[in-house]
Design an enzyme around this catalytic site. Structure first.
Site, PDB file in Angstrom:
ATOM      1  N   TYR A   1     -22.421 -26.899 -26.574  1.00  0.00           N
ATOM      2  CA  TYR A   1     -21.779 -26.400 -25.285  1.00  0.00           C
ATOM      3  C   TYR A   1     -22.248 -24.638 -24.819  1.00  0.00           C
ATOM      4  CZ  TYR A   1     -18.951 -30.720 -25.354  1.00  0.00           C
ATOM      5  OH  TYR A   1     -18.477 -31.970 -25.201  1.00  0.00           O
TER       6      TYR A   1
ATOM      7  N   HIS B   1     -20.993 -35.329 -33.065  1.00  0.00           N
ATOM      8  CA  HIS B   1     -21.251 -35.630 -31.827  1.00  0.00           C
ATOM      9  C   HIS B   1     -21.982 -36.983 -31.364  1.00  0.00           C
ATOM     10  CE1 HIS B   1     -21.248 -32.580 -28.126  1.00  0.00           C
ATOM     11  NE2 HIS B   1     -20.957 -33.866 -27.726  1.00  0.00           N
TER      12      HIS B   1
ATOM     13  N   LYS C   1     -17.819 -29.632 -32.651  1.00  0.00           N
ATOM     14  CA  LYS C   1     -18.710 -30.737 -33.123  1.00  0.00           C
ATOM     15  C   LYS C   1     -20.100 -30.376 -33.537  1.00  0.00           C
ATOM     16  CE  LYS C   1     -16.653 -33.062 -28.807  1.00  0.00           C
ATOM     17  NZ  LYS C   1     -16.566 -31.997 -27.792  1.00  0.00           N
TER      18      LYS C   1
ATOM     19  N   ASP D   1     -11.225 -28.591 -26.783  1.00  0.00           N
ATOM     20  CA  ASP D   1     -12.199 -29.382 -27.301  1.00  0.00           C
ATOM     21  C   ASP D   1     -13.602 -28.828 -26.714  1.00  0.00           C
ATOM     22  OD1 ASP D   1     -13.183 -32.184 -28.061  1.00  0.00           O
ATOM     23  OD2 ASP D   1     -14.231 -31.614 -26.531  1.00  0.00           O
TER      24      ASP D   1
HETATM   25  P1  NAD Z   1     -13.550 -34.670 -16.751  1.00  0.00           P
HETATM   26  O1  NAD Z   1     -13.491 -36.189 -16.518  1.00  0.00           O
HETATM   27  O2  NAD Z   1     -12.624 -33.915 -17.333  1.00  0.00           O
HETATM   28  O3  NAD Z   1     -13.818 -34.070 -15.226  1.00  0.00           O
HETATM   29  C1  NAD Z   1     -13.974 -32.759 -14.885  1.00  0.00           C
HETATM   30  C2  NAD Z   1     -13.947 -32.462 -13.274  1.00  0.00           C
HETATM   31  O4  NAD Z   1     -13.035 -32.907 -12.664  1.00  0.00           O
HETATM   32  C3  NAD Z   1     -14.004 -31.020 -13.099  1.00  0.00           C
HETATM   33  O5  NAD Z   1     -15.117 -30.616 -13.063  1.00  0.00           O
HETATM   34  C4  NAD Z   1     -13.920 -31.062 -11.649  1.00  0.00           C
HETATM   35  O6  NAD Z   1     -14.571 -31.165 -11.007  1.00  0.00           O
HETATM   36  C5  NAD Z   1     -12.668 -32.161 -11.465  1.00  0.00           C
HETATM   37  N1  NAD Z   1     -11.448 -31.820 -11.808  1.00  0.00           N
HETATM   38  C6  NAD Z   1     -10.708 -31.574 -12.945  1.00  0.00           C
HETATM   39  N2  NAD Z   1      -9.211 -31.345 -12.785  1.00  0.00           N
HETATM   40  C7  NAD Z   1      -9.085 -31.508 -11.270  1.00  0.00           C
HETATM   41  C8  NAD Z   1      -7.973 -31.647 -10.619  1.00  0.00           C
HETATM   42  N3  NAD Z   1      -6.773 -31.128 -11.157  1.00  0.00           N
HETATM   43  N4  NAD Z   1      -7.999 -31.959  -9.293  1.00  0.00           N
HETATM   44  C9  NAD Z   1      -9.385 -32.265  -8.652  1.00  0.00           C
HETATM   45  N5  NAD Z   1     -10.482 -32.144  -9.581  1.00  0.00           N
HETATM   46  C10 NAD Z   1     -10.404 -31.933 -10.618  1.00  0.00           C
HETATM   47  O7  NAD Z   1     -15.091 -34.391 -17.165  1.00  0.00           O
HETATM   48  P2  NAD Z   1     -15.939 -33.675 -18.386  1.00  0.00           P
HETATM   49  O8  NAD Z   1     -15.970 -32.247 -18.532  1.00  0.00           O
HETATM   50  O9  NAD Z   1     -17.144 -34.708 -18.554  1.00  0.00           O
HETATM   51  O10 NAD Z   1     -14.967 -34.539 -19.788  1.00  0.00           O
HETATM   52  C11 NAD Z   1     -13.805 -33.613 -20.169  1.00  0.00           C
HETATM   53  C12 NAD Z   1     -14.211 -33.174 -21.856  1.00  0.00           C
HETATM   54  O11 NAD Z   1     -14.521 -34.258 -22.602  1.00  0.00           O
HETATM   55  C13 NAD Z   1     -15.614 -32.144 -21.655  1.00  0.00           C
HETATM   56  O12 NAD Z   1     -15.266 -30.943 -21.123  1.00  0.00           O
HETATM   57  C14 NAD Z   1     -15.784 -32.209 -23.135  1.00  0.00           C
HETATM   58  O13 NAD Z   1     -14.999 -31.459 -23.642  1.00  0.00           O
HETATM   59  C15 NAD Z   1     -15.578 -33.674 -23.590  1.00  0.00           C
HETATM   60  N6  NAD Z   1     -16.716 -34.344 -23.438  1.00  0.00           N
HETATM   61  C16 NAD Z   1     -17.234 -34.696 -24.496  1.00  0.00           C
HETATM   62  C17 NAD Z   1     -18.467 -35.505 -24.705  1.00  0.00           C
HETATM   63  C18 NAD Z   1     -18.871 -36.204 -25.948  1.00  0.00           C
HETATM   64  O14 NAD Z   1     -19.910 -36.594 -26.081  1.00  0.00           O
HETATM   65  N7  NAD Z   1     -18.147 -36.150 -27.179  1.00  0.00           N
HETATM   66  C19 NAD Z   1     -19.144 -35.885 -23.489  1.00  0.00           C
HETATM   67  C20 NAD Z   1     -18.920 -35.359 -22.467  1.00  0.00           C
HETATM   68  C21 NAD Z   1     -17.433 -34.745 -22.345  1.00  0.00           C
END
Ligand code: NAD
Length: 271
Positions: free
Chosen positions: A49, A107, A74, A44
């Protein structure tokens, strides 16, 4: 558990993928390659990004056949509108180095523009260059407004969703409409991993809090895209298909909801 979710148009989407928000262009190729090597098929990304090139490189480095991957990108807010959406999509394909994406999403629901953007996305879908189209950050009323002019119903709504923001009403509506629910910030950006409810359940199965949350999403019929740039965590986050939460544990995690957003409310964003 079936690892694939069938979208309304019959396309199969993997239920678990890698998110790459805030992954630097230079790190994106490694993260994507590690993910694909670990069994992920869904990636994704988004134009905003600024790592679509790196994602494309990672795909090519992995050697995985294109038809075995599911790539989402997106349409960014500044590019919304009919002509600009077409242009933006072409730019994304070019940066990714792909002939098609599997899913193209609006988005954010930019008022006054998203209906026109959708018309372009329907054409992109009909041309075969996006195998599915959908939205992100759309509340029910945004979808209802979209449907006043749409010919094609969105197949996915990607929304902020984690144990502290469970969005029950919106999820019920999406399920009823046959729109697949995809969770962004599924791990609460890592801020909720210390919650005792999650760590205690994890102990029972010898799993981390992150794995427990991912399992909760999967068993809630949600597509989930946790992000990490560390090979070990990328692997860990995919190692969730050998245990199952029971009904009581599912309820305990549902009970962590406090309706707390980490990102903007789609009714009130200024970007
Ligand atoms: P997330 O909830 O996936 O959290 C990621 C964070 O959690 C990492 O940076 C790390 O600090 C921690 N983490 C991940 N795996 C771990 C593990 N196994 N053990 C310990 N800590 C761990 O956060 P995100 O990146 O905000 O969301 C995931 C994805 O969703 C994004 O990368 C993006 O692709 C998407 N997203 C979309 C929108 C949108 O507006 N459509 C907005 C935000 C994110």
């Amino acid at each position: 558990m079936d690892n694939m979710k069938k979208l309304a148009n019959g396309i199969e989407m993997p239920r678990l993928g890698l998110g790459v928000w805030r992954v630097e262009e230079n790190d994106a190729a490694n993260s994507v390659r590690w993910a694909i090597d670990s069994g992920y098929h869904l990636i994704d990304t988004a134009a905003v990004y600024k790592n679509e090139k790196g994602v494309g490189e990672g795909i090519r480095q992995s050697g995985m056949k294109r038809e075995n991957l599911f790539i989402t990108t997106k349409l960014w807010n500044a590019d919304q509108g009919y002509d600009s959406a077409h242009r933006a999509f072409n730019g994304s394909l070019e940066r990714l180095g792909l002939e098609y994406v599997d899913l193209y999403l609006i988005h954010w629901p930019v008022e006054g523009k998203f209906n026109d953007s959708w018309r372009a996305m329907e054409e992109i879908y009909e041309s075969g260059r996006a195998k599915a189209i959908g939205v992100s950050n759309f509340h029910r009323h945004h979808i209802e407004k979209l449907m006043t002019t749409a010919k094609i119903k969105p197949m996915v709504d990607q929304i902020e969703l984690h144990p502290t923001l469970t969005q029950v009403d919106l999820r019920d509506y999406l399920e009823k409409e046959g729109i697949a629910v995809e969770a962004w910030s599924p791990l609460g950006q890592g801020k909720i991993l210390q919650k005792p409810t999650l760590t205690e359940i994890g102990k029972k199965y010898n799993k981390s809090a992150a794995q427990v949350i991912i399992r909760w999403h999967l068993q809630s019929n949600t597509i989930v895209i946790p992000k990490s740039v560390h090979e070990k965590r990328i692997k860990e986050n995919f190692d969730v298909f050998d245990f199952e939460l029971n009904a009581e544990e599912m309820q305990q995690i549902d009970g962590l909801n406090i309706n707390e957003r980490l990102g903007a409310n789609p009714d009130n964003f200024d970007f």
